[in-house]
Design a protein around this motif. Sequence first.
Motif, PDB file in Angstrom:
ATOM      1  N   GLY A 143       0.822  -1.209   0.000  1.00  0.00           N
ATOM      2  CA  GLY A 143       0.000   0.000   0.000  1.00  0.00           C
ATOM      3  C   GLY A 143       0.853   1.255   0.000  1.00  0.00           C
ATOM      4  N   ASP A 144       1.923   1.230   0.821  1.00  0.00           N
ATOM      5  CA  ASP A 144       2.753   2.437   0.917  1.00  0.00           C
ATOM      6  C   ASP A 144       3.536   2.675  -0.369  1.00  0.00           C
ATOM      7  N   LEU A 145       4.006   1.592  -0.980  1.00  0.00           N
ATOM      8  CA  LEU A 145       4.711   1.747  -2.262  1.00  0.00           C
ATOM      9  C   LEU A 145       3.765   2.346  -3.300  1.00  0.00           C
ATOM     10  N   LEU A 146       2.531   1.862  -3.329  1.00  0.00           N
ATOM     11  CA  LEU A 146       1.560   2.390  -4.286  1.00  0.00           C
ATOM     12  C   LEU A 146       1.221   3.853  -3.990  1.00  0.00           C
ATOM     13  N   ALA A 147       1.196   4.199  -2.709  1.00  0.00           N
ATOM     14  CA  ALA A 147       0.914   5.594  -2.343  1.00  0.00           C
ATOM     15  C   ALA A 147       2.002   6.509  -2.910  1.00  0.00           C
ATOM     16  N   VAL A 148       3.247   6.016  -2.884  1.00  0.00           N
ATOM     17  CA  VAL A 148       4.359   6.800  -3.434  1.00  0.00           C
ATOM     18  C   VAL A 148       4.218   6.924  -4.950  1.00  0.00           C
ATOM     19  N   ARG A 168      -0.637  16.776   1.874  1.00  0.00           N
ATOM     20  CA  ARG A 168      -0.537  15.719   2.881  1.00  0.00           C
ATOM     21  C   ARG A 168      -0.383  14.390   2.178  1.00  0.00           C
ATOM     22  N   ARG A 169       0.618  13.634   2.601  1.00  0.00           N
ATOM     23  CA  ARG A 169       0.863  12.353   1.943  1.00  0.00           C
ATOM     24  C   ARG A 169      -0.218  11.352   2.324  1.00  0.00           C
ATOM     25  N   ASN A 170      -0.368  10.359   1.497  1.00  0.00           N
ATOM     26  CA  ASN A 170      -1.400   9.356   1.703  1.00  0.00           C
ATOM     27  C   ASN A 170      -0.904   8.285   2.677  1.00  0.00           C
ATOM     28  N   LYS A 176      -1.632   2.359   3.108  1.00  0.00           N
ATOM     29  CA  LYS A 176      -0.901   1.204   3.664  1.00  0.00           C
ATOM     30  C   LYS A 176      -1.706   0.512   4.762  1.00  0.00           C
ATOM     31  N   PHE A 177      -2.440   1.311   5.540  1.00  0.00           N
ATOM     32  CA  PHE A 177      -3.272   0.742   6.594  1.00  0.00           C
ATOM     33  C   PHE A 177      -4.472   0.021   5.960  1.00  0.00           C
TER      34      PHE A 177
END
Length: 462
Positions: free
Chosen positions: A85-90, A334-336, A340-341
């Motif tokens: 999730g965090d990789l995709l947010a980036v 604001r970052r997403n 990731k959660f």
Amino acid sequence: MQNTIDLFRRLFTELLEDEKENTVAEHIPSDQLYETLDLSLKENPLSEEEFEKVLKELVFTTTRTATTGFFNQLFGGRNEKAILGDLLAVVLNNSMYTYKAAGPQIGVEKVILNETCLLIGWDENADGTFAPGGSMTNFMSMLMARDKANEKIRYEGAQKNLRVYTSQESHYSTPKNAAFSGIGRDNVQYVPSNEFGQMDITHLRRMIEEDLSKGYVPTMVNLTAGTTVLGAFDSIPEISQLCKLHNMWLHVDGAYCGSVFLSEKYKHLLHGIELVDSFSYNAHKMLGTPLSCSIIVVKDKKYLHDSFSNDASYLYQTDHDEFNLGKTSLQCGRRNDALKFWTLWKSVGTDGLEKIVDHQFYLADVARDYIRANEDYTLYSFDESISVCFNYKNIPARDICTLLFEHSELLVGYGSFNGQEFIRFVTINAQNEKEDILNFFKTIESFVEENQHLFEKYLVEA
Ligand SMILES: *Cc1c(COP(=O)(O)O)cnc(C)c1O
């Protein structure tokens, strides 16, 4: 782009392979950092090969927080669904202020906030937001408390007579936030705690009454769900009554262990949570998402809006405020942190999150059982906590922690309570198993055994 993706895949795969052998990275003393690694920035570009070489060196020598060698802070492990999730947010690179800029990601954030509110017993009048860390969600709670005490402050500036109460065992963000908010560090009252490290209500009551008699305005009580050292939970119901009586804001800082609301077995530690005004928790601590993932929820969303909304015609151009989350946030861009959660929660379900929480308490029980069964150890912390505080033989905690670090054996920290210093072991990494916990102790024991010369003066006394 494909080359970069390949490079990432190569570095990540090699790191995973290396971590199996080396749970702690080679220690580079801070005074030798710049001679050891080439971090310098130059005029000329590097070739692809050189670039990969320095990058790999950096990655491989960086502190390893996802392995069985890291117990130093209140996070650890590596949850792959959350990482995805965090990789995709980036990659997607949205900013969470408007529906126009983030689209469905707004819904991702909203469902987490709504589900959190529902699970702690609040209705649709509640709302929340994400901020970069527990210090910042605590800051938001203090700003709302301040604005509730005096709604003019956000226009006219701070007054001198507001008081905030937090326990002696609480996190250091409270005095910092008091400085930021204009309330002032000197207006933080530190309430003594009882023998288990929980805020003592008798002292709190007395301090409030004394402040009232001196003309202060008791504004907020900050409780902690999982104190930084002992992992203790302040008791909520009685203090909530006291806050109602004096019209004070009640916040629960659950950065460390607030996630217990997800567990049938352990949510009693948050008994009365539905009575508070705001509650924050870090999914990057107990739930094991990458840093940072900090959530604050507020029982009456009016306060969130009152303290954080600001009109900006250049930003808010479409859609309702419900979808323009910038209206309730501390930041602008604001970052997403929600995705990731969400990928974690969506994939394992609420039952899976509960298992993550319960497993950490199980690992802590394993650690406490081991300590209690072995007379070389002394236990200083209590049951129903994922902080396990102890000493080994007569060795001062800070000495053994520092030596373990310098010898690249283990990363673990120390803390103190009631004047007693000890090693603070945290079972926050839910990827660990019983074996890993037992190995932690075995590593300490063999390290001391093999390095007798370092510990001689303590072992003689033992
Ligand atoms: C970790 C922690 C914080 C701070 O959270 P960050 O995300 O590190 O800013 C605040 N309060 C408690 C009790 C914590 O354990």
